[in-house]
Design an enzyme around this catalytic site. Structure first.
Site, mmCIF file in Angstrom:
data_model
loop_
_atom_site.group_PDB
_atom_site.id
_atom_site.type_symbol
_atom_site.label_atom_id
_atom_site.label_comp_id
_atom_site.label_asym_id
_atom_site.label_seq_id
_atom_site.Cartn_x
_atom_site.Cartn_y
_atom_site.Cartn_z
ATOM 1 N N HIS A 1 -9.716 1.714 4.320
ATOM 2 C CA HIS A 1 -8.501 1.875 5.132
ATOM 3 C C HIS A 1 -8.796 2.885 6.244
ATOM 4 O O HIS A 1 -9.559 3.829 6.051
ATOM 5 C CB HIS A 1 -7.350 2.359 4.243
ATOM 6 C CG HIS A 1 -6.030 2.331 4.937
ATOM 7 N ND1 HIS A 1 -5.663 3.293 5.856
ATOM 8 C CD2 HIS A 1 -5.013 1.442 4.877
ATOM 9 C CE1 HIS A 1 -4.455 2.991 6.317
ATOM 10 N NE2 HIS A 1 -4.039 1.873 5.747
ATOM 11 N N ASN A 26 0.860 -1.179 0.000
ATOM 12 C CA ASN A 26 0.000 0.000 0.000
ATOM 13 C C ASN A 26 0.899 1.234 0.000
ATOM 14 O O ASN A 26 1.456 1.586 1.032
ATOM 15 C CB ASN A 26 -0.894 -0.028 1.260
ATOM 16 C CG ASN A 26 -1.725 1.236 1.401
ATOM 17 O OD1 ASN A 26 -1.800 2.042 0.471
ATOM 18 N ND2 ASN A 26 -2.350 1.402 2.564
ATOM 19 N N GLU A 32 -7.215 5.294 7.306
ATOM 20 C CA GLU A 32 -6.958 6.698 6.944
ATOM 21 C C GLU A 32 -8.141 7.285 6.184
ATOM 22 O O GLU A 32 -8.466 8.465 6.326
ATOM 23 C CB GLU A 32 -5.650 6.788 6.135
ATOM 24 C CG GLU A 32 -4.439 6.563 7.037
ATOM 25 C CD GLU A 32 -3.229 5.957 6.335
ATOM 26 O OE1 GLU A 32 -3.173 5.955 5.095
ATOM 27 O OE2 GLU A 32 -2.326 5.469 7.064
ATOM 28 N N GLY A 34 2.083 2.515 10.767
ATOM 29 C CA GLY A 34 3.105 3.553 10.646
ATOM 30 C C GLY A 34 3.799 3.911 11.940
ATOM 31 O O GLY A 34 4.467 4.940 12.018
ATOM 32 N N SER A 52 2.862 -1.834 10.439
ATOM 33 C CA SER A 52 4.293 -1.921 10.756
ATOM 34 C C SER A 52 4.887 -3.295 10.443
ATOM 35 O O SER A 52 5.749 -3.777 11.190
ATOM 36 C CB SER A 52 4.550 -1.526 12.217
ATOM 37 O OG SER A 52 4.204 -0.166 12.424
ATOM 38 N N GLU A 73 -6.033 -4.350 10.433
ATOM 39 C CA GLU A 73 -5.004 -3.331 10.626
ATOM 40 C C GLU A 73 -5.333 -2.497 11.863
ATOM 41 O O GLU A 73 -6.073 -1.503 11.772
ATOM 42 C CB GLU A 73 -4.935 -2.397 9.412
ATOM 43 C CG GLU A 73 -4.497 -3.070 8.134
ATOM 44 C CD GLU A 73 -3.789 -2.094 7.194
ATOM 45 O OE1 GLU A 73 -2.812 -2.508 6.572
ATOM 46 O OE2 GLU A 73 -4.199 -0.925 7.111
ATOM 47 N N LYS A 96 0.017 4.266 -0.490
ATOM 48 C CA LYS A 96 -0.666 5.472 -0.003
ATOM 49 C C LYS A 96 -0.399 6.632 -0.978
ATOM 50 O O LYS A 96 -0.312 6.411 -2.181
ATOM 51 C CB LYS A 96 -0.217 5.789 1.428
ATOM 52 C CG LYS A 96 -0.335 4.550 2.337
ATOM 53 C CD LYS A 96 -0.207 4.848 3.797
ATOM 54 C CE LYS A 96 -0.359 3.551 4.579
ATOM 55 N NZ LYS A 96 -0.354 3.751 6.023
HETATM 56 P P1 PGA Z 1 2.485 0.510 7.636
HETATM 57 O O1 PGA Z 1 1.047 0.778 6.930
HETATM 58 O O2 PGA Z 1 2.984 -0.797 7.086
HETATM 59 O O3 PGA Z 1 3.322 1.677 7.203
HETATM 60 O O4 PGA Z 1 2.243 0.447 9.098
HETATM 61 C C1 PGA Z 1 0.159 -0.272 6.683
HETATM 62 C C2 PGA Z 1 -1.112 0.267 6.119
HETATM 63 O O5 PGA Z 1 -1.543 1.363 6.506
HETATM 64 O O6 PGA Z 1 -1.734 -0.384 5.246
#
Ligand code: PGA
Length: 263
Positions: free
Chosen positions: A104, A12, A106, A181, A220, A175, A14
């Site tokens: 997601h 992903n 976000e 992140g 992460s 998630e 983003k």
């Molecule tokens: P990350 O993000 O691996 O940077 O924690 C995962 C995601 O948001 O899909």
């Protein structure tokens, strides 16, 4: 990991990488593969790259030649019409996307996507022939309040009620928000438990057809911790953000989950 389900490793990206940077990454990956870098048989491991929307079409051909699927990061409802800024599943499919990340955290947070909207988008993706990767997960506060199961149940139930019963294309990504992140991934055993809840929920709704639903873990994930999730019984792969952006890190993850035959 369960032999009945093909594991998925999805990147992903983003809102990272311009079109040119995305193309450069994929070209460099393709060269590395030509030079012998590991690329799993697509029937064994499903690799999916989800770049920004403008980069979908430009990278799709090269990725397809490598046996790597292309995914979008959002889908809007409907097919076409007076929806300024909207991009339907049909348009994504025409741009050669085969997968799409839906709901997601976000998007839930920044764009106000509700459980009902996420569920409708998952159904729209399926109707357009796309494989939806639907994200669920609790916040840190919800976790500390002991609400993880309740939150995930609420989010996933909305989706199960909206999509055609038994559609094994559905992919769920657990998630937890506090792991995204932050460098603080979940403990694999905890993530495995939540993945088990997700599948049990699907089984209660769909019966044995739920066995085909894949549940990924995201938050992460790195080259160093991916195997712990990969080998967990109820987890069928990973959705990777930050660690998918850098070539060596991404190649290391691919190699880790699909070691070359001689390794
Ligand atoms: P990350 O993000 O691996 O940077 O924690 C995962 C995601 O948001 O899909």
């Amino acid at each position: 990991m369960n032999a009945e389900r093909r594991p998925m490793l999805a990147a992903n990206w983003k809102m990272h990488k311009s079109v040119l940077e995305s193309l450069a990454f994929v070209r460099a990956w393709s060269r590395r593969v030509a030079d012998g870098a590991t690329l799993p048989d697509r029937t064994q491991v499903e690799l999916v790259l989800c770049p920004t929307l403008p980069a979908l079409w430009p990278v799709a051909g090269l990725l397809d030649a490598m046996g790597v699927a292309v995914g979008a990061q959002n889908v809007d409802l409907g097919t076409e019409g007076a929806v300024t800024g909207g991009v339907s599943g049909h348009l994504l499919a025409e741009a050669l996307a085969t997968h799409v990340i839906v709901g997601h955290s976000e998007r839930r947070r920044l764009f106000g996507e509700t459980d009902a909207m996420v569920a409708a988008k998952a159904a729209a993706a399926l109707a357009a022939g796309l494989t939806p990767i639907v994200c669920v997960g609790e916040s840190s506060a919800e976790r500390h309040a002991g609400e993880t199961q309740g939150v995930v149940t609420r989010q996933l139930t909305a989706v199960l009620n909206a999509v055609p019963e038994g559609d094994g294309r559905l992919v769920v990504a657990y998630e937890p928000l506090w792991a995204i992140g932050t460098g603080q991934g979940a403990v694999p055993a905890d993530a495995n438990q939540v993945a088990g809840w997700c599948r049990a929920l699907a089984a209660a709704a769909w019966g044995p057809a739920a066995n085909r639903v894949r549940v990924l873990y995201g938050g992460s994930v790195t080259r160093d911790n991916i195997l712990g999730f990969w080998h967990a019984d109820e987890i069928d792969g990973a959705l990777v953000g930050g660690a998918s952006l850098e070539m060596e890190s991404w190649l290391a993850m691919v190699r880790t989950v699909a070691p070359p035959p001689s390794a």
